[in-house]
Scaffold this motif. Sequence first.
Motif, mmCIF file in Angstrom:
data_model
loop_
_atom_site.group_PDB
_atom_site.id
_atom_site.type_symbol
_atom_site.label_atom_id
_atom_site.label_comp_id
_atom_site.label_asym_id
_atom_site.label_seq_id
_atom_site.Cartn_x
_atom_site.Cartn_y
_atom_site.Cartn_z
ATOM 1 N N VAL A 1 0.861 -1.188 0.000
ATOM 2 C CA VAL A 1 0.000 0.000 0.000
ATOM 3 C C VAL A 1 0.895 1.235 0.000
ATOM 4 C CG1 VAL A 1 -1.788 1.283 1.246
ATOM 5 C CG2 VAL A 1 -1.806 -1.218 1.275
ATOM 6 N N LYS B 1 -3.570 -7.865 5.371
ATOM 7 C CA LYS B 1 -4.763 -7.809 4.518
ATOM 8 C C LYS B 1 -5.981 -7.238 5.242
ATOM 9 C CE LYS B 1 -3.678 -11.538 1.259
ATOM 10 N NZ LYS B 1 -4.074 -12.874 0.742
ATOM 11 N N VAL C 1 -5.893 -3.292 5.230
ATOM 12 C CA VAL C 1 -5.598 -2.584 3.986
ATOM 13 C C VAL C 1 -6.576 -1.439 3.711
ATOM 14 C CG1 VAL C 1 -5.556 -2.804 1.471
ATOM 15 C CG2 VAL C 1 -4.381 -4.487 2.887
#
Length: 259
Positions: free
Chosen positions: A54, A157, A160
């Motif tokens: 990210v 995850k 995110v």
Amino acid sequence: MTSILSMRLIASFALILAVSIAVAADGPDFSGIPGLGGDKHCPNYRCTSGNVPVQKSRAKWSSKGCSAMSNSGMMSLGGASGNEPYASCCDQWHACYQTCGAAKASCDQVFKTCSAAKCGADESCKSQAGISSMMIEIGGCQLYNQQQHQACECVDKGKVEGKRSDVISGFYKKYAPESMNKAPALAKKTDSNGKMAVLFRKLLIKYPAAIKKVKDPTAARYESMMRGHDSDVGKKEASIDSEEDNLDDIWDTETAQEL
């Protein structure tokens, strides 16, 4: 240092001449040569299992302009002024490489499309933009990989979406505070790295002030060397003029005595 820079400049001129000829001939085929267009596919930045890359918080984008369109140690001397009609395309290209999740091929193609639109029917502009495009090819994957490594961070995850929302909100806070409330909804829509990269490409086009202009060190050294060269030439010319003046004085004196 000066001799090394001079060698690079000579190499740059030779390369640019070769590239100019190639551009006029619709481009050479560098396929199969690593670092010279042979690195056709540059893989996106990846994290270990369970994590997703990210864009880093408080992301920073910068541009060295059209003179620094590769990582080959060369520079496009013809494009070092910063006043090219397609200068904004160069800025966007640099920023694209610095956007986590942006594919190199997409960044390069966007530059070509952008510069073609800016140049229009201007053949000189199109030729220079073509050289910039060739410099991108010569750069291979190295610069792209470095920029992605600096731009991305690996996030669990499950975190995110929140991280993306924070990054978007942080951008708006600095460049468009009135739009900060859009961040959560945009974070839900940008549910992949590719979508996030497209979002930031659009934001950077809308808010170009987010891209900081920095001086290309190679171009700066070149300009400094040329200023020194011009100064030396000026001193030599002044010295020659002074000698000529003295000779004229002697000639005038001798002529007066003869007369």
